[in-house]
Design a protein around this motif. Sequence first.
Motif, PDB file in Angstrom:
ATOM      1  N   TYR A 123       0.851  -1.072   0.044  1.00 43.72           N
ATOM      2  CA  TYR A 123      -0.111  -0.034  -0.020  1.00 43.72           C
ATOM      3  C   TYR A 123       0.976   1.321   0.012  1.00 43.72           C
ATOM      4  CZ  TYR A 123       1.164  -0.232   4.990  1.00 43.72           C
ATOM      5  OH  TYR A 123       1.763  -0.336   6.376  1.00 43.72           O
ATOM      6  N   ALA A 124       0.310   2.215  -0.309  1.00 41.11           N
ATOM      7  CA  ALA A 124       0.877   3.506  -0.410  1.00 41.11           C
ATOM      8  C   ALA A 124       0.274   4.615   0.240  1.00 41.11           C
ATOM      9  CB  ALA A 124       1.667   3.885  -1.893  1.00 41.11           C
ATOM     10  N   ALA A 125       0.882   5.886   0.281  1.00 40.88           N
ATOM     11  CA  ALA A 125       0.378   7.071   0.955  1.00 40.88           C
ATOM     12  C   ALA A 125      -0.958   7.677  -0.061  1.00 40.88           C
ATOM     13  CB  ALA A 125       1.346   7.873   1.210  1.00 40.88           C
ATOM     14  N   PRO A 126      -2.214   7.781   0.600  1.00 43.03           N
ATOM     15  CA  PRO A 126      -3.128   8.438  -0.327  1.00 43.03           C
ATOM     16  C   PRO A 126      -3.037   9.858  -0.151  1.00 43.03           C
ATOM     17  CG  PRO A 126      -4.266   7.792   1.822  1.00 43.03           C
ATOM     18  CD  PRO A 126      -2.755   7.401   1.593  1.00 43.03           C
ATOM     19  N   LEU A 127      -3.306  10.746  -1.346  1.00 40.59           N
ATOM     20  CA  LEU A 127      -3.278  12.183  -1.247  1.00 40.59           C
ATOM     21  C   LEU A 127      -4.201  12.788   0.038  1.00 40.59           C
ATOM     22  CD1 LEU A 127      -3.708  13.647  -4.595  1.00 40.59           C
ATOM     23  CD2 LEU A 127      -1.598  13.544  -3.461  1.00 40.59           C
ATOM     24  N   ALA A 128      -5.508  12.089   0.100  1.00 36.23           N
ATOM     25  CA  ALA A 128      -6.401  12.418   1.280  1.00 36.23           C
ATOM     26  C   ALA A 128      -7.343  11.245   1.633  1.00 36.23           C
ATOM     27  CB  ALA A 128      -7.085  13.741   0.617  1.00 36.23           C
ATOM     28  N   VAL A 129      -8.200  11.508   2.432  1.00 35.27           N
ATOM     29  CA  VAL A 129      -9.197  10.490   2.732  1.00 35.27           C
ATOM     30  C   VAL A 129     -10.611  11.437   2.714  1.00 35.27           C
ATOM     31  CG1 VAL A 129     -10.286   8.773   4.313  1.00 35.27           C
ATOM     32  CG2 VAL A 129      -7.825   9.056   4.324  1.00 35.27           C
ATOM     33  N   VAL A 130     -11.419  10.749   2.208  1.00 34.37           N
ATOM     34  CA  VAL A 130     -12.704  11.716   1.903  1.00 34.37           C
ATOM     35  C   VAL A 130     -13.967  10.693   2.517  1.00 34.37           C
ATOM     36  CG1 VAL A 130     -14.328  12.990   0.321  1.00 34.37           C
ATOM     37  CG2 VAL A 130     -12.157  12.712  -0.195  1.00 34.37           C
ATOM     38  N   ARG A 131     -14.509  11.666   3.503  1.00 33.03           N
ATOM     39  CA  ARG A 131     -15.882  10.572   3.949  1.00 33.03           C
ATOM     40  C   ARG A 131     -17.149  11.154   3.913  1.00 33.03           C
ATOM     41  NH1 ARG A 131     -12.556   9.727   9.978  1.00 33.03           N
ATOM     42  NH2 ARG A 131     -12.653  12.067   9.973  1.00 33.03           N
ATOM     43  N   PRO A 132     -17.601  11.017   2.655  1.00 30.41           N
ATOM     44  CA  PRO A 132     -18.755  11.702   2.297  1.00 30.41           C
ATOM     45  C   PRO A 132     -20.005  11.178   3.071  1.00 30.41           C
ATOM     46  CG  PRO A 132     -18.224  10.174   0.653  1.00 30.41           C
ATOM     47  CD  PRO A 132     -16.898  10.152   1.549  1.00 30.41           C
ATOM     48  N   ARG A 133     -20.982  11.734   3.005  1.00 25.65           N
ATOM     49  CA  ARG A 133     -22.314  11.374   4.020  1.00 25.65           C
ATOM     50  C   ARG A 133     -23.446  11.166   2.998  1.00 25.65           C
ATOM     51  NH1 ARG A 133     -22.181  11.916   9.439  1.00 25.65           N
ATOM     52  NH2 ARG A 133     -19.964  11.734  10.192  1.00 25.65           N
ATOM     53  N   THR A 134     -23.440  11.686   1.905  1.00 27.76           N
ATOM     54  CA  THR A 134     -24.164  11.540   0.742  1.00 27.76           C
ATOM     55  C   THR A 134     -24.043  11.040  -0.549  1.00 27.76           C
ATOM     56  OG1 THR A 134     -24.278  13.843  -0.030  1.00 27.76           O
ATOM     57  CG2 THR A 134     -25.421  13.725   1.997  1.00 27.76           C
ATOM     58  N   THR A 135     -24.951  10.521  -1.330  1.00 25.80           N
ATOM     59  CA  THR A 135     -24.533  10.283  -2.687  1.00 25.80           C
ATOM     60  C   THR A 135     -23.891  11.344  -3.420  1.00 25.80           C
ATOM     61  OG1 THR A 135     -26.406   8.275  -2.748  1.00 25.80           O
ATOM     62  CG2 THR A 135     -25.767   9.410  -4.790  1.00 25.80           C
ATOM     63  N   LEU A 136     -24.819  12.520  -3.372  1.00 25.70           N
ATOM     64  CA  LEU A 136     -24.174  13.660  -4.189  1.00 25.70           C
ATOM     65  C   LEU A 136     -22.731  13.940  -3.746  1.00 25.70           C
ATOM     66  CD1 LEU A 136     -27.417  15.756  -4.338  1.00 25.70           C
ATOM     67  CD2 LEU A 136     -26.327  14.541  -6.089  1.00 25.70           C
ATOM     68  N   GLU A 137     -22.231  13.906  -2.639  1.00 23.83           N
ATOM     69  CA  GLU A 137     -21.066  13.998  -2.076  1.00 23.83           C
ATOM     70  C   GLU A 137     -20.039  13.054  -2.621  1.00 23.83           C
ATOM     71  OE1 GLU A 137     -21.973  16.075   2.225  1.00 23.83           O
ATOM     72  OE2 GLU A 137     -21.009  14.305   2.233  1.00 23.83           O
ATOM     73  N   VAL A 138     -20.483  11.933  -2.620  1.00 23.51           N
ATOM     74  CA  VAL A 138     -19.599  10.964  -3.345  1.00 23.51           C
ATOM     75  C   VAL A 138     -19.525  11.421  -4.784  1.00 23.51           C
ATOM     76  CG1 VAL A 138     -19.739   8.312  -4.319  1.00 23.51           C
ATOM     77  CG2 VAL A 138     -20.489   8.857  -1.906  1.00 23.51           C
ATOM     78  N   GLN A 139     -20.640  11.718  -5.482  1.00 17.76           N
ATOM     79  CA  GLN A 139     -20.438  11.735  -6.860  1.00 17.76           C
ATOM     80  C   GLN A 139     -19.601  13.300  -7.246  1.00 17.76           C
ATOM     81  OE1 GLN A 139     -24.048  13.590  -8.775  1.00 17.76           O
ATOM     82  NE2 GLN A 139     -23.430  12.630 -10.608  1.00 17.76           N
ATOM     83  N   THR A 171      -3.269   3.460  -3.064  1.00 17.97           N
ATOM     84  CA  THR A 171      -2.239   3.529  -4.045  1.00 17.97           C
ATOM     85  C   THR A 171      -1.553   4.795  -4.068  1.00 17.97           C
ATOM     86  OG1 THR A 171      -3.636   4.008  -5.791  1.00 17.97           O
ATOM     87  CG2 THR A 171      -3.000   1.680  -5.634  1.00 17.97           C
ATOM     88  N   ASP A 172      -0.346   4.947  -4.423  1.00 20.08           N
ATOM     89  CA  ASP A 172       0.199   6.349  -4.343  1.00 20.08           C
ATOM     90  C   ASP A 172      -0.614   7.312  -4.870  1.00 20.08           C
ATOM     91  OD1 ASP A 172       2.604   7.840  -3.785  1.00 20.08           O
ATOM     92  OD2 ASP A 172       3.202   7.847  -5.547  1.00 20.08           O
ATOM     93  N   GLY A 173      -0.747   8.336  -4.183  1.00 16.40           N
ATOM     94  CA  GLY A 173      -1.229   9.751  -4.680  1.00 16.40           C
ATOM     95  C   GLY A 173      -3.054   9.401  -4.950  1.00 16.40           C
TER      96      GLY A 173
END
Lengths: 469, 469
Positions: free
Chosen positions: A49-65, A94-96
């Motif tokens: 595994y590698a370092a992601p740029l960021a982690v995103v934790r959406p709460r809604t479908t529109l946020e996922v989109q 994966t990296d980035g």
Amino acid sequence: MNQHLLARKGLVLVMLIDALLVALPADRVVRDPDVVARYQHDEAEWAPYAAPLAVVRPRTTLEVQAVVRACLEHDTAVVTRGAGTGLSGGANATDGCVVLALEGMTAIKEIDPLERYAVVEPGVVNDHLRAACAEHGLWYPPDPASAPWSTIGGNVATNAGGLCCVKYGVTRDYVLGMQIVTGTGELVRLGRKTAKGVAGYDLAGLMVGSEGTLGVITEITVKLRPLQDPQRTVAGYFDSIVDAGRAVSAVAAAGLTPSALELVDKQCLIAVDAWKKMGLSVEANVVLLGRIDTAGVIGDQEAEKMLSCFDEAGATWSAVSTDQEEADALFAARRLAYPAMERLGPVLTEDVCVPKRAVPEMLARIEQIGIAHETTIANIAHAGDGNLHPLLITPRDDEPARARAQAAFAEIIDAALELGGTVTGEHGVGLLKMEGLAQELDPVVLDMHRSVKNALDPHGILNPGKVFS
Amino acid sequence: MNQHLLARKGLVLVMLIDALLVALPADRVVRDPDVVARYQHDEAEWAPYAAPLAVVRPRTTLEVQAVVRACLEHDTAVVTRGAGTGLSGGANATDGCVVLALEGMTAIKEIDPLERYAVVEPGVVNDHLRAACAEHGLWYPPDPASAPWSTIGGNVATNAGGLCCVKYGVTRDYVLGMQIVTGTGELVRLGRKTAKGVAGYDLAGLMVGSEGTLGVITEITVKLRPLQDPQRTVAGYFDSIVDAGRAVSAVAAAGLTPSALELVDKQCLIAVDAWKKMGLSVEANVVLLGRIDTAGVIGDQEAEKMLSCFDEAGATWSAVSTDQEEADALFAARRLAYPAMERLGPVLTEDVCVPKRAVPEMLARIEQIGIAHETTIANIAHAGDGNLHPLLITPRDDEPARARAQAAFAEIIDAALELGGTVTGEHGVGLLKMEGLAQELDPVVLDMHRSVKNALDPHGILNPGKVFS
């Protein structure tokens, strides 16, 4: 990495984070290294595994989109994950990349007792859904051992199996429809809510088990059954794992359909007991745990028949349990085997599935491979459907032992394929089984995979580099 | 057609036939116009069809591959068919195509009682497979009404349903793996033979229901179950179709899982009786036929509960049948309803599937639509899973009646979609439901279909112009 690439990566990062912060509330975009580190990999300790740029934790479908669209715009890989309990590295960063963590989308939107379906967000924990269904007299069967922690979204992405599959099938058999964000950032519905439906290609089915490489699942409609009838537990102790394997084949040959048929060996029982102090009896080298949920006298007869199969295969002790608490403790121990073994050192988890008649032979080969490579191999198995989980355990920081375990891992895969089996019964390919997949599938079929992937993820942003290269 | 095109077509024809005759024994390549005419269309009388260049009847997988390769080389469409019992025009010949008739590939290659699967060629007739399985104490559940004639290959291509689906699922639920010739003429295996397996995308599942547009199936591995337990039959007579629909919803609401729940109306019963002289009672306007295969006393209780559901919904007569012969006659009549109605004039067959609670409303709307468009509509239905088959019947050679029936057909589709249903529960899209599919699916999802089709059939030779445009 050269200066130019580094600079480009920095620029993408800034622009992408800006885009994410425009699209989502700030608290959904995580950059704190300590928190990000927790999202870097799933439970497949051995997979890279590698370092992601960021982690995103959406709460809604529109946020996922919005996240997928931002990643599309900035040509950034999206690695979707649920609870991160996967065992093949499918959710490893994966990296980035951007890790899209759906654990916060936990709504059970609808349970319809008449139509017998539930509509859930992907972050709903398997056991939570099961509990909610039970309140309506309904049952969501797929029960991976990770059910107390894993999410329905992750279960669908990996087509998770479990203990009851031997009678009730896998996640795939319960997915009616879903909502996804496509590889081009569109939000669409696939599948159906009706009992039947053949309107077009089974794209919902195609998404199941595609490990986040073809779409991001934002809502799932699963089929439900009436609550399961009470189960009888049949336990058998065996001196050798091959005897236990012969009992499994005998159960199939007898025409029985158990509602579970699990194998767990002494090493696992000892590890669970040392951890949870359950007071488990560990007199046997191998324990088989069968269950029968057929109602009435017929079920009683089936349980007796299973008992005979155990005895004829050489069980040193066997019984139909009349003590529900004791039976539940044995199954709880089975479920805890994997985390218990993890406490002893890095575990390389196998997931081969072989024909039922090949179970004794496969178990014998696993034993021989362990000896040949001086690797400790503990065994748990959904034995009734030939799905074996040899657990290869190595001491920490012992590189030679690690190399031996990896050689054993590869040989187990070879053996499974030789016996007409598959490299992965229920965990998925992820990273750990990519080589195995290439061994199992015809190169033309791998090309078909690539064509389908390109067709549905033309920009290659959905979990790239997983499953096949 | 202009001279140039005609000349080109003539040239392709000569070259293609030459290629086919090199690849196959001469008796497998059929050009006799009378014989060719028999292969021009399936049972969807209302769907368009055209003249094929030739009909090819291969006997082996390699012959099938040779045909696909010849058609690839000469840029000629391949329309694959089994017994031609389809009801949506999916197997209808298109102008200048080669019809690939697999009815001669009838080998049951393997039945494995321990692993519970069968390996068959695509031309095996459904009932033949069922009979062969029964000899081993095994059961292949999917039972389309066409089971005495239709082939497993066609069943898989259309994801056929049937009477027992309400409890046992559709063809899709029984397909483990297959061998196909791809759109690029390669021969590959998809899926598995093991109980579980998640090695890569579920391409075998994707083939199921793809109506010959993604590959030509040359071998199928299907999952089997132990033989079904004896069934009790519960019959109910109703004055109105809506009352019968309410009984269906009541059965679902009561938490019952019947092994069949069929509806057949008086028009169908009269037509069957006039044809087969079965001496059927036709006192009722609508008959519901339920079946329960739960073993023992519990099954008896379930049958009584179903009876109560019928009575409470207003049955004028109802009974749990103790006479197996009488019960079988009623089900035989149900199976014969479609061919019996066909004898009365051109039949336009609907196949909508709606949520179970919408069954009474949908049946009411069908009745109203028939009245509004002065179209005779008879009804058969797999009522228990909301899959309705209104049969629109018109006098021969009555163009205005035909136009009215088509308007009614379109309105039934609108109503089903409005009630949360699908345009096709089990017959497939073929030609008859192409407009309906476009109504049902998001344009983005239709584009996903096109992308997948292009990915797997890059030269566009596999049943082009079907399912979607």
